[in-house]
Scaffold this motif. Structure first.
Motif, PDB file in Angstrom:
ATOM      1  N   ARG A   1      -4.510  14.537   1.886  1.00 24.98           N
ATOM      2  CA  ARG A   1      -5.758  15.162   2.204  1.00 24.98           C
ATOM      3  C   ARG A   1      -6.669  14.268   2.833  1.00 24.98           C
ATOM      4  O   ARG A   1      -7.510  14.890   3.615  1.00 24.98           O
ATOM      5  N   HIS A   2      -6.699  13.161   2.448  1.00 29.20           N
ATOM      6  CA  HIS A   2      -7.575  12.429   3.180  1.00 29.20           C
ATOM      7  C   HIS A   2      -7.121  11.114   4.120  1.00 29.20           C
ATOM      8  O   HIS A   2      -6.123  10.384   3.441  1.00 29.20           O
ATOM      9  N   PRO A   3      -7.312  11.064   5.400  1.00 31.55           N
ATOM     10  CA  PRO A   3      -6.401  10.039   6.157  1.00 31.55           C
ATOM     11  C   PRO A   3      -6.960   8.494   5.916  1.00 31.55           C
ATOM     12  O   PRO A   3      -8.187   8.340   5.600  1.00 31.55           O
TER      13      PRO A   3
ATOM     14  N   ARG B   1      -5.310  -1.179   7.908  1.00 29.99           N
ATOM     15  CA  ARG B   1      -6.586  -1.615   7.751  1.00 29.99           C
ATOM     16  C   ARG B   1      -6.961  -1.762   6.244  1.00 29.99           C
ATOM     17  O   ARG B   1      -7.720  -2.699   5.940  1.00 29.99           O
ATOM     18  N   LEU B   2      -6.431  -0.966   5.297  1.00 27.31           N
ATOM     19  CA  LEU B   2      -6.722  -1.118   3.979  1.00 27.31           C
ATOM     20  C   LEU B   2      -6.084  -2.364   3.286  1.00 27.31           C
ATOM     21  O   LEU B   2      -6.399  -3.193   2.435  1.00 27.31           O
TER      22      LEU B   2
ATOM     23  N   GLY C   1     -16.295  -6.451   9.649  1.00 31.23           N
ATOM     24  CA  GLY C   1     -15.939  -5.382  10.481  1.00 31.23           C
ATOM     25  C   GLY C   1     -15.018  -4.452   9.666  1.00 31.23           C
ATOM     26  O   GLY C   1     -14.472  -3.423  10.452  1.00 31.23           O
ATOM     27  N   LEU C   2     -14.658  -4.773   8.481  1.00 28.69           N
ATOM     28  CA  LEU C   2     -13.676  -3.884   7.708  1.00 28.69           C
ATOM     29  C   LEU C   2     -14.196  -2.849   7.022  1.00 28.69           C
ATOM     30  O   LEU C   2     -13.483  -2.029   6.825  1.00 28.69           O
ATOM     31  N   VAL C   3     -15.632  -2.775   6.863  1.00 29.01           N
ATOM     32  CA  VAL C   3     -16.383  -1.565   6.110  1.00 29.01           C
ATOM     33  C   VAL C   3     -17.184  -0.992   7.082  1.00 29.01           C
ATOM     34  O   VAL C   3     -17.968  -1.508   7.801  1.00 29.01           O
TER      35      VAL C   3
ATOM     36  N   ILE D   1       0.847  -1.144  -0.067  1.00 29.57           N
ATOM     37  CA  ILE D   1      -0.006  -0.029  -0.112  1.00 29.57           C
ATOM     38  C   ILE D   1       0.855   1.065   0.062  1.00 29.57           C
ATOM     39  O   ILE D   1       1.748   1.423   0.874  1.00 29.57           O
ATOM     40  N   THR D   2       0.551   2.009  -0.911  1.00 27.73           N
ATOM     41  CA  THR D   2       1.412   3.274  -0.997  1.00 27.73           C
ATOM     42  C   THR D   2       0.442   4.644  -0.870  1.00 27.73           C
ATOM     43  O   THR D   2      -0.510   4.562  -2.052  1.00 27.73           O
ATOM     44  N   ASN D   3       0.241   5.565  -0.019  1.00 29.46           N
ATOM     45  CA  ASN D   3      -0.503   6.568   0.041  1.00 29.46           C
ATOM     46  C   ASN D   3       0.369   7.633  -0.419  1.00 29.46           C
ATOM     47  O   ASN D   3       1.396   8.290   0.366  1.00 29.46           O
ATOM     48  N   ARG D   4      -0.035   8.147  -1.591  1.00 26.00           N
ATOM     49  CA  ARG D   4       0.731   9.444  -2.038  1.00 26.00           C
ATOM     50  C   ARG D   4       0.040  10.748  -2.176  1.00 26.00           C
ATOM     51  O   ARG D   4       0.279  11.760  -2.574  1.00 26.00           O
TER      52      ARG D   4
END
Length: 150
Positions: free
Chosen positions: A11-13, A18-19, A148-150, A5-8
């Motif tokens: 603005r949005h946490p 979890r993802l 419970g993941l969503v 997972i790469t978060n670039r």
């Protein structure tokens, strides 16, 4: 299975752990428990560049998938599924318009993109395939909700 997972975007946490669990659950439900997947979370500018440079569409979109199993060398490493690129900006707008949580929309887009990578198609294969993909989306999204993941 390995999910990168790469978060670039900032603005949005995004809860990347979890993802990752969401992605692992999706892969397991699709029968790819040992496969690799790359997930990139970007903003509208980043996904617009990808959409323009690789798909010839100069606009942002919600999710783009690139399957590694396609093309001349697609069978070199069948355990590497591909890349799912999601615009957090577009996901947030779509969530607000639909009156749902941002996290829910983000998880749905991850599911949708992963289905494309694993051979599902709603755009080019006709109505029957679109219905099959939508049914699989409902099935796996319910699994995510029940877990419970969503």
């Amino acid at each position: 299975m390995k999910v990168a997972i790469t978060n670039r975007q900032k603005r949005h946490p995004i809860g990347t752990r979890r993802l990752r669990k969401v992605a692992e659950t999706i892969l397991g439900a699709l029968g790819y428990p040992d496969s690799e997947l790359s997930v990139v979370i970007t903003g509208d500018l980043g996904i617009r560049r990808v959409n323009r440079d690789y798909l010839g569409k100069d606009r942002p979109t919600n999710v783009i998938s690139f399957a590694m199993g396609e093309g001349d060398f697609g069978d070199l490493n069948p355990d590497v599924l591909g890349d799912v690129i999601i615009s957090a900006d577009t996901a947030a707008r779509e969530a607000e318009e639909a009156g749902i949580a941002f996290w829910s929309r983000l998880c749905f887009l991850l599911l949708h993109g992963t289905l494309h990578i694993t051979g599902y198609d709603h755009e080019r294969s006709g109505e029957a395939e679109a219905r099959r993909m939508e049914a699989k989306e409902r099935e796996i999204f319910a699994l995510l909700e029940n877990g419970g993941l969503v």
